[in-house]
Design a protein around this motif. Structure first.
Motif, PDB file in Angstrom:
ATOM      1  N   ILE A  21      64.598  74.961  51.792  1.00  0.00           N
ATOM      2  CA  ILE A  21      65.197  73.736  52.336  1.00  0.00           C
ATOM      3  C   ILE A  21      66.700  73.962  52.423  1.00  0.00           C
ATOM      4  CG2 ILE A  21      65.599  71.266  52.000  1.00  0.00           C
ATOM      5  CD1 ILE A  21      62.918  71.137  50.527  1.00  0.00           C
ATOM      6  N   ASP A  22      67.240  73.782  53.612  1.00  0.00           N
ATOM      7  CA  ASP A  22      68.679  73.976  53.863  1.00  0.00           C
ATOM      8  C   ASP A  22      69.187  75.316  53.346  1.00  0.00           C
ATOM      9  OD1 ASP A  22      69.019  71.616  55.275  1.00  0.00           O
ATOM     10  OD2 ASP A  22      69.436  70.460  53.459  1.00  0.00           O
ATOM     11  N   GLY A  23      68.403  76.369  53.572  1.00  0.00           N
ATOM     12  CA  GLY A  23      68.841  77.719  53.229  1.00  0.00           C
ATOM     13  C   GLY A  23      68.566  78.167  51.810  1.00  0.00           C
ATOM     14  N   ALA A  24      68.063  77.287  50.949  1.00  0.00           N
ATOM     15  CA  ALA A  24      67.791  77.646  49.554  1.00  0.00           C
ATOM     16  C   ALA A  24      66.296  77.575  49.261  1.00  0.00           C
ATOM     17  CB  ALA A  24      68.538  76.708  48.612  1.00  0.00           C
ATOM     18  N   ILE A  25      65.779  78.595  48.588  1.00  0.00           N
ATOM     19  CA  ILE A  25      64.383  78.566  48.153  1.00  0.00           C
ATOM     20  C   ILE A  25      64.280  77.552  47.019  1.00  0.00           C
ATOM     21  CG2 ILE A  25      62.492  79.863  47.088  1.00  0.00           C
ATOM     22  CD1 ILE A  25      63.031  80.717  49.971  1.00  0.00           C
ATOM     23  N   VAL A  26      63.406  76.563  47.185  1.00  0.00           N
ATOM     24  CA  VAL A  26      63.268  75.515  46.170  1.00  0.00           C
ATOM     25  C   VAL A  26      62.016  75.676  45.324  1.00  0.00           C
ATOM     26  CG1 VAL A  26      64.657  73.854  47.451  1.00  0.00           C
ATOM     27  CG2 VAL A  26      62.182  73.919  47.809  1.00  0.00           C
ATOM     28  N   GLY A  27      61.129  76.597  45.705  1.00  0.00           N
ATOM     29  CA  GLY A  27      59.933  76.837  44.914  1.00  0.00           C
ATOM     30  C   GLY A  27      58.777  77.310  45.757  1.00  0.00           C
ATOM     31  N   ARG A  28      57.597  77.287  45.133  1.00  0.00           N
ATOM     32  CA  ARG A  28      56.355  77.672  45.804  1.00  0.00           C
ATOM     33  C   ARG A  28      55.446  76.457  45.852  1.00  0.00           C
ATOM     34  NH1 ARG A  28      53.486  81.268  42.656  1.00  0.00           N
ATOM     35  NH2 ARG A  28      52.080  81.752  44.353  1.00  0.00           N
ATOM     36  N   ALA A  29      54.846  76.266  47.000  1.00  0.00           N
ATOM     37  CA  ALA A  29      53.901  75.165  47.174  1.00  0.00           C
ATOM     38  C   ALA A  29      52.492  75.728  47.264  1.00  0.00           C
ATOM     39  CB  ALA A  29      54.232  74.394  48.450  1.00  0.00           C
ATOM     40  N   HIS A  30      51.546  74.963  46.742  1.00  0.00           N
ATOM     41  CA  HIS A  30      50.134  75.319  46.855  1.00  0.00           C
ATOM     42  C   HIS A  30      49.369  74.283  47.673  1.00  0.00           C
ATOM     43  CE1 HIS A  30      51.263  77.941  43.500  1.00  0.00           C
ATOM     44  NE2 HIS A  30      50.309  78.712  43.975  1.00  0.00           N
ATOM     45  N   SER A  31      50.106  73.289  48.204  1.00  0.00           N
ATOM     46  CA  SER A  31      49.476  72.242  49.004  1.00  0.00           C
ATOM     47  C   SER A  31      50.557  71.480  49.771  1.00  0.00           C
ATOM     48  CB  SER A  31      48.716  71.261  48.098  1.00  0.00           C
ATOM     49  OG  SER A  31      49.643  70.533  47.296  1.00  0.00           O
ATOM     50  N   VAL A  32      50.107  70.700  50.723  1.00  0.00           N
ATOM     51  CA  VAL A  32      51.016  69.841  51.477  1.00  0.00           C
ATOM     52  C   VAL A  32      51.672  68.829  50.537  1.00  0.00           C
ATOM     53  CG1 VAL A  32      51.097  68.111  53.321  1.00  0.00           C
ATOM     54  CG2 VAL A  32      49.762  70.193  53.635  1.00  0.00           C
ATOM     55  N   GLN A  33      50.956  68.381  49.516  1.00  0.00           N
ATOM     56  CA  GLN A  33      51.533  67.446  48.542  1.00  0.00           C
ATOM     57  C   GLN A  33      52.725  68.065  47.824  1.00  0.00           C
ATOM     58  OE1 GLN A  33      48.187  68.169  48.519  1.00  0.00           O
ATOM     59  NE2 GLN A  33      47.130  66.260  48.904  1.00  0.00           N
ATOM     60  N   ASP A  34      52.632  69.353  47.501  1.00  0.00           N
ATOM     61  CA  ASP A  34      53.759  70.031  46.853  1.00  0.00           C
ATOM     62  C   ASP A  34      54.989  70.023  47.760  1.00  0.00           C
ATOM     63  OD1 ASP A  34      52.162  70.632  44.658  1.00  0.00           O
ATOM     64  OD2 ASP A  34      51.821  72.718  45.261  1.00  0.00           O
ATOM     65  N   ILE A  35      54.778  70.280  49.040  1.00  0.00           N
ATOM     66  CA  ILE A  35      55.898  70.287  49.980  1.00  0.00           C
ATOM     67  C   ILE A  35      56.516  68.891  50.073  1.00  0.00           C
ATOM     68  CG2 ILE A  35      56.592  70.667  52.382  1.00  0.00           C
ATOM     69  CD1 ILE A  35      54.290  72.789  52.466  1.00  0.00           C
ATOM     70  N   ALA A  36      55.687  67.862  50.112  1.00  0.00           N
ATOM     71  CA  ALA A  36      56.201  66.482  50.143  1.00  0.00           C
ATOM     72  C   ALA A  36      57.058  66.215  48.910  1.00  0.00           C
ATOM     73  CB  ALA A  36      55.048  65.486  50.239  1.00  0.00           C
ATOM     74  N   ARG A  37      56.642  66.703  47.744  1.00  0.00           N
ATOM     75  CA  ARG A  37      57.426  66.524  46.519  1.00  0.00           C
ATOM     76  C   ARG A  37      58.785  67.219  46.621  1.00  0.00           C
ATOM     77  NH1 ARG A  37      52.595  66.480  43.628  1.00  0.00           N
ATOM     78  NH2 ARG A  37      52.544  68.737  43.626  1.00  0.00           N
ATOM     79  N   TYR A  38      58.796  68.439  47.160  1.00  0.00           N
ATOM     80  CA  TYR A  38      60.070  69.144  47.336  1.00  0.00           C
ATOM     81  C   TYR A  38      60.987  68.372  48.277  1.00  0.00           C
ATOM     82  CZ  TYR A  38      58.352  73.346  44.964  1.00  0.00           C
ATOM     83  OH  TYR A  38      57.874  74.225  44.039  1.00  0.00           O
ATOM     84  N   LEU A  39      60.437  67.803  49.336  1.00  0.00           N
ATOM     85  CA  LEU A  39      61.247  67.011  50.260  1.00  0.00           C
ATOM     86  C   LEU A  39      61.797  65.769  49.567  1.00  0.00           C
ATOM     87  CD1 LEU A  39      59.111  67.251  53.526  1.00  0.00           C
ATOM     88  CD2 LEU A  39      61.255  68.444  53.003  1.00  0.00           C
ATOM     89  N   LEU A  44      64.643  63.052  50.555  1.00  0.00           N
ATOM     90  CA  LEU A  44      63.794  62.298  51.489  1.00  0.00           C
ATOM     91  C   LEU A  44      62.733  61.545  50.688  1.00  0.00           C
ATOM     92  CD1 LEU A  44      63.417  65.066  54.202  1.00  0.00           C
ATOM     93  CD2 LEU A  44      64.853  63.025  54.318  1.00  0.00           C
ATOM     94  N   GLN A  45      63.162  60.480  50.025  1.00  0.00           N
ATOM     95  CA  GLN A  45      62.319  59.769  49.054  1.00  0.00           C
ATOM     96  C   GLN A  45      61.000  59.281  49.636  1.00  0.00           C
ATOM     97  OE1 GLN A  45      63.510  60.655  46.590  1.00  0.00           O
ATOM     98  NE2 GLN A  45      65.674  60.331  46.435  1.00  0.00           N
ATOM     99  N   GLU A  46      60.985  58.959  50.917  1.00  0.00           N
ATOM    100  CA  GLU A  46      59.780  58.399  51.538  1.00  0.00           C
ATOM    101  C   GLU A  46      58.846  59.458  52.121  1.00  0.00           C
ATOM    102  OE1 GLU A  46      59.133  55.103  51.326  1.00  0.00           O
ATOM    103  OE2 GLU A  46      60.965  54.996  50.140  1.00  0.00           O
ATOM    104  N   ALA A  47      59.185  60.731  51.998  1.00  0.00           N
ATOM    105  CA  ALA A  47      58.370  61.798  52.588  1.00  0.00           C
ATOM    106  C   ALA A  47      56.978  61.804  51.963  1.00  0.00           C
ATOM    107  CB  ALA A  47      59.039  63.146  52.395  1.00  0.00           C
ATOM    108  N   ASP A  48      55.982  61.918  52.835  1.00  0.00           N
ATOM    109  CA  ASP A  48      54.602  62.028  52.351  1.00  0.00           C
ATOM    110  C   ASP A  48      53.894  63.164  53.087  1.00  0.00           C
ATOM    111  OD1 ASP A  48      53.832  61.064  54.862  1.00  0.00           O
ATOM    112  OD2 ASP A  48      53.346  59.073  54.144  1.00  0.00           O
TER     113      ASP A  48
END
Length: 70
Positions: A21-39, A44-48
């Motif tokens: 996100i914005d040029g920085a690695i923020v972690g590894r996701a194992h699902s779309v839910q994980d990506i929503a959490r990173y957002l 982006l508090q409302e990201a789902d």
């Protein structure tokens, strides 16, 4: 052409995908839910899950949101 602010890299052997996100690695996701959490953590508090699947701000490398194995 500019790189979108969110890049999801191809799945690794464990089924995880690096998230940048914005040029920085923020972690590894194992699902779309994980990506929503990173957002959400990035402000982006409302990201789902539907936002993750539909967003034009996300570049999916090595397959879209339904691909989690190499």
């Amino acid at each position: 052409m500019a790189v979108p602010p969110v890049v999801i890299f191809p799945p690794d052997d464990d089924g995880g995908r690096r998230v940048r996100i914005d040029g920085a690695i923020v972690g590894r996701a194992h699902s779309v839910q994980d990506i929503a959490r990173y957002l959400q953590e990035a402000g982006l508090q409302e990201a789902d899950e539907m936002d993750v699947v539909r967003s034009l701000l996300i570049e999916w490398r090595g397959g879209g949101p339904d691909i989690w194995t190499p």
